[in-house]
Write a protein that holds these residues in place. Structure first.
Motif, PDB file in Angstrom:
ATOM      1  N   CYS A  47      79.047 129.399 -24.091  1.00 15.23           N
ATOM      2  CA  CYS A  47      79.511 130.778 -24.188  1.00 15.23           C
ATOM      3  C   CYS A  47      78.980 131.469 -25.444  1.00 15.23           C
ATOM      4  O   CYS A  47      78.622 132.645 -25.414  1.00 15.23           O
ATOM      5  CB  CYS A  47      81.037 130.832 -24.200  1.00 15.23           C
ATOM      6  SG  CYS A  47      81.777 130.583 -22.567  1.00 15.23           S
ATOM      7  N   ILE A  48      78.961 130.745 -26.538  1.00 15.18           N
ATOM      8  CA  ILE A  48      78.645 131.363 -27.822  1.00 15.18           C
ATOM      9  C   ILE A  48      77.147 131.575 -28.035  1.00 15.18           C
ATOM     10  O   ILE A  48      76.732 132.592 -28.595  1.00 15.18           O
ATOM     11  CB  ILE A  48      79.244 130.523 -28.983  1.00 15.18           C
ATOM     12  CG1 ILE A  48      80.768 130.646 -28.954  1.00 15.18           C
ATOM     13  CG2 ILE A  48      78.717 130.973 -30.326  1.00 15.18           C
ATOM     14  CD1 ILE A  48      81.473 129.709 -29.913  1.00 15.18           C
ATOM     15  N   ALA A  49      76.317 130.645 -27.574  1.00 15.61           N
ATOM     16  CA  ALA A  49      74.891 130.646 -27.909  1.00 15.61           C
ATOM     17  C   ALA A  49      74.203 131.989 -27.663  1.00 15.61           C
ATOM     18  O   ALA A  49      73.656 132.606 -28.592  1.00 15.61           O
ATOM     19  CB  ALA A  49      74.174 129.539 -27.139  1.00 15.61           C
ATOM     20  N   ASP A  50      74.232 132.477 -26.411  1.00 12.85           N
ATOM     21  CA  ASP A  50      73.535 133.722 -26.079  1.00 12.85           C
ATOM     22  C   ASP A  50      74.204 134.929 -26.730  1.00 12.85           C
ATOM     23  O   ASP A  50      73.527 135.878 -27.137  1.00 12.85           O
ATOM     24  CB  ASP A  50      73.489 133.915 -24.558  1.00 12.85           C
ATOM     25  CG  ASP A  50      72.583 132.885 -23.881  1.00 12.85           C
ATOM     26  OD1 ASP A  50      71.670 132.375 -24.567  1.00 12.85           O
ATOM     27  OD2 ASP A  50      72.795 132.598 -22.693  1.00 12.85           O
ATOM     28  N   ILE A  51      75.527 134.894 -26.833  1.00 15.11           N
ATOM     29  CA  ILE A  51      76.271 136.008 -27.431  1.00 15.11           C
ATOM     30  C   ILE A  51      75.910 136.164 -28.898  1.00 15.11           C
ATOM     31  O   ILE A  51      75.756 137.277 -29.409  1.00 15.11           O
ATOM     32  CB  ILE A  51      77.794 135.796 -27.258  1.00 15.11           C
ATOM     33  CG1 ILE A  51      78.156 135.844 -25.768  1.00 15.11           C
ATOM     34  CG2 ILE A  51      78.588 136.846 -28.027  1.00 15.11           C
ATOM     35  CD1 ILE A  51      79.562 135.382 -25.461  1.00 15.11           C
ATOM     36  N   VAL A  52      75.755 135.042 -29.613  1.00  9.95           N
ATOM     37  CA  VAL A  52      75.385 135.072 -31.033  1.00  9.95           C
ATOM     38  C   VAL A  52      74.022 135.725 -31.212  1.00  9.95           C
ATOM     39  O   VAL A  52      73.843 136.600 -32.074  1.00  9.95           O
ATOM     40  CB  VAL A  52      75.390 133.643 -31.634  1.00  9.95           C
ATOM     41  CG1 VAL A  52      74.702 133.631 -32.998  1.00  9.95           C
ATOM     42  CG2 VAL A  52      76.812 133.126 -31.770  1.00  9.95           C
ATOM     43  N   LYS A  53      73.059 135.309 -30.412  1.00 10.62           N
ATOM     44  CA  LYS A  53      71.706 135.882 -30.515  1.00 10.62           C
ATOM     45  C   LYS A  53      71.738 137.393 -30.320  1.00 10.62           C
ATOM     46  O   LYS A  53      71.118 138.152 -31.070  1.00 10.62           O
ATOM     47  CB  LYS A  53      70.779 135.248 -29.468  1.00 10.62           C
ATOM     48  CG  LYS A  53      70.463 133.795 -29.710  1.00 10.62           C
ATOM     49  CD  LYS A  53      69.624 133.243 -28.564  1.00 10.62           C
ATOM     50  CE  LYS A  53      69.457 131.730 -28.676  1.00 10.62           C
ATOM     51  NZ  LYS A  53      68.740 131.183 -27.500  1.00 10.62           N
ATOM     52  N   ASP A  54      72.467 137.833 -29.304  1.00  3.92           N
ATOM     53  CA  ASP A  54      72.550 139.260 -28.999  1.00  3.92           C
ATOM     54  C   ASP A  54      73.255 140.024 -30.119  1.00  3.92           C
ATOM     55  O   ASP A  54      72.819 141.115 -30.510  1.00  3.92           O
ATOM     56  CB  ASP A  54      73.304 139.446 -27.679  1.00  3.92           C
ATOM     57  CG  ASP A  54      73.353 140.901 -27.244  1.00  3.92           C
ATOM     58  OD1 ASP A  54      72.272 141.491 -27.063  1.00  3.92           O
ATOM     59  OD2 ASP A  54      74.464 141.442 -27.085  1.00  3.92           O
ATOM     60  N   ALA A  55      74.340 139.442 -30.652  1.00  2.00           N
ATOM     61  CA  ALA A  55      75.111 140.110 -31.705  1.00  2.00           C
ATOM     62  C   ALA A  55      74.300 140.265 -32.988  1.00  2.00           C
ATOM     63  O   ALA A  55      74.355 141.300 -33.649  1.00  2.00           O
ATOM     64  CB  ALA A  55      76.394 139.331 -31.983  1.00  2.00           C
ATOM     65  N   ILE A  56      73.541 139.217 -33.331  1.00  3.02           N
ATOM     66  CA  ILE A  56      72.705 139.290 -34.536  1.00  3.02           C
ATOM     67  C   ILE A  56      71.626 140.356 -34.373  1.00  3.02           C
ATOM     68  O   ILE A  56      71.343 141.135 -35.285  1.00  3.02           O
ATOM     69  CB  ILE A  56      72.082 137.916 -34.857  1.00  3.02           C
ATOM     70  CG1 ILE A  56      73.183 136.926 -35.274  1.00  3.02           C
ATOM     71  CG2 ILE A  56      71.039 138.034 -35.963  1.00  3.02           C
ATOM     72  CD1 ILE A  56      72.703 135.506 -35.458  1.00  3.02           C
ATOM     73  N   ALA A  57      71.023 140.395 -33.186  1.00  9.03           N
ATOM     74  CA  ALA A  57      69.960 141.377 -32.919  1.00  9.03           C
ATOM     75  C   ALA A  57      70.496 142.801 -33.032  1.00  9.03           C
ATOM     76  O   ALA A  57      69.777 143.712 -33.467  1.00  9.03           O
ATOM     77  CB  ALA A  57      69.368 141.135 -31.540  1.00  9.03           C
ATOM     78  N   LYS A  58      71.762 143.006 -32.649  1.00 10.31           N
ATOM     79  CA  LYS A  58      72.346 144.348 -32.657  1.00 10.31           C
ATOM     80  C   LYS A  58      73.075 144.687 -33.958  1.00 10.31           C
ATOM     81  O   LYS A  58      73.577 145.805 -34.109  1.00 10.31           O
ATOM     82  CB  LYS A  58      73.321 144.486 -31.478  1.00 10.31           C
ATOM     83  CG  LYS A  58      72.630 144.476 -30.116  1.00 10.31           C
ATOM     84  CD  LYS A  58      73.651 144.586 -28.998  1.00 10.31           C
ATOM     85  CE  LYS A  58      72.974 144.611 -27.628  1.00 10.31           C
ATOM     86  NZ  LYS A  58      73.960 144.644 -26.525  1.00 10.31           N
ATOM     87  N   GLU A  59      73.159 143.716 -34.879  1.00 13.48           N
ATOM     88  CA  GLU A  59      73.853 143.953 -36.144  1.00 13.48           C
ATOM     89  C   GLU A  59      73.156 145.077 -36.923  1.00 13.48           C
ATOM     90  O   GLU A  59      71.951 145.042 -37.182  1.00 13.48           O
ATOM     91  CB  GLU A  59      73.871 142.661 -36.984  1.00 13.48           C
ATOM     92  CG  GLU A  59      74.416 142.823 -38.388  1.00 13.48           C
ATOM     93  CD  GLU A  59      75.841 143.361 -38.435  1.00 13.48           C
ATOM     94  OE1 GLU A  59      76.114 144.195 -39.311  1.00 13.48           O
ATOM     95  OE2 GLU A  59      76.660 142.951 -37.580  1.00 13.48           O
ATOM     96  N   GLU A  60      73.939 146.096 -37.305  1.00 16.28           N
ATOM     97  CA  GLU A  60      73.374 147.276 -37.952  1.00 16.28           C
ATOM     98  C   GLU A  60      73.014 147.027 -39.409  1.00 16.28           C
ATOM     99  O   GLU A  60      72.060 147.610 -39.923  1.00 16.28           O
ATOM    100  CB  GLU A  60      74.366 148.448 -37.847  1.00 16.28           C
ATOM    101  CG  GLU A  60      74.578 148.918 -36.411  1.00 16.28           C
ATOM    102  CD  GLU A  60      75.590 150.039 -36.327  1.00 16.28           C
ATOM    103  OE1 GLU A  60      76.094 150.468 -37.389  1.00 16.28           O
ATOM    104  OE2 GLU A  60      75.867 150.491 -35.205  1.00 16.28           O
TER     105      GLU A  60
END
Length: 288
Positions: A47-60
């Motif tokens: 659950c966490i793996a893909d969500i982490v990648k996406d969240a880091i990419a979108k971090e302002e």
């Protein structure tokens, strides 16, 4: 253009609702975990793996994004996310205490911190506490969330009778893991050594709150209440500890018997034998 002044309470409300990146990831991971048949390490990881990648990419925030895009950054982030899941996910709440203990009472994922910790433990086992302290400090410098290192660092200071330093690092440990039974029990012991029995009781009662089946919380609270001459609370706690020790077939039942005997003698001297018997009866304690 006219400036609009927001009322203070609106601004405060907005700030309090701001989410950290860990909270954002945990919230999305919670939705993923809810769809899993079973909760476990594989479910968390998937659950966490893909969500982490996406969240880091979108971090302002560029600085945060850069820090998290390192091995050390990820190793610090992932345990925080995993520890938040039981707080917000109904499906994960049942595993809250056990999961948290596994997360926080574990080796550091940062290799340099773990290596420093291993060296420190060797010095600690050999009684070389000053050298152990140097290496534990190095470990927490490299991994600021390394609970085991904070706990063992505090133990070394306690061995050297530097009680204020011991308290400082037990508190650091509890900032990261408030339910930590090791830090709660041992900071209480240090306050007892400083004859600050009221503060010691406060930590023992936190230990009871988080770990109601751990006899040490009741035993420690009982001894400190006894030292404050609050015999009723002392007995209630010691009798509870004694019952748990008996149920666990623990050798520490002998210690609780000794304390019960000491309280009885003191209450006998102060003509409070009937109160002793009354409290014993409430706890189904048979007196010879």
């Amino acid at each position: 253009m006219k400036k609009i002044l927001l009322p203070t309470f609106v601004l405060i409300s907005f700030l309090s609702n701001a989410q950290s990146i860990e909270e954002k990831i945990a919230k999305k991971a919670c939705e993923c975990v809810a769809q899993k048949a079973e909760i476990g390490d594989d479910a968390y990881r998937n659950c966490i793996a893909d969500i982490v990648k996406d969240a880091i990419a979108k971090e302002e925030d560029a600085k945060t994004r850069e820090e998290l895009n390192t091995v050390e950054g990820l190793m610090t982030l992932l345990p925080k996310v995993k520890s938040l899941l039981p707080e917000i996910c109904d499906k994960a709440k049942g595993q809250k205490s056990d999961d948290k203990e596994k997360i926080f009472y574990s080796d550091s994922k940062i290799e340099s911190a773990q290596n420093a910790y291993i060296i420190a433990k060797d010095f600690m086992r050999n009684g070389q506490h000053k050298l152990a302290i140097e290496n534990f400090l190095m470990a927490i410098k490299r991994d600021e969330n390394f609970v085991l290192a904070y706990d063992d660092l505090a133990v070394c200071y306690r061995k050297l009778e530097k009680y204020n330093d011991a308290i400082k690092y037990y508190k650091k440990s509890l900032e990261i893991y408030p339910e930590g039974d090791f830090a709660l029990m041992n900071i209480a012991v240090v306050y007892s050594l400083k004859s600050d029995f009221k503060t010691a009781i406060g930590y023992y009662e936190k230990l009871i709150q988080y770990h109601p089946n751990n006899a040490e919380g009741y035993f420690g609270a009982g001894k400190n209440y006894f030292l404050l001459k609050n015999y009723e609370k002392a007995l209630n706690n010691i009798f509870t500890a004694h019952r748990i020790y008996i149920e666990e077939n623990s050798q520490y039942a002998k210690d609780s018997e000794l304390v019960i005997g000491a309280i009885y003698q003191k209450m006998l001297e102060e003509n409070k034998e009937e109160l002793f018997k009354k409290i014993a009866k409430e706890h189904d304690i048979q007196l010879d």
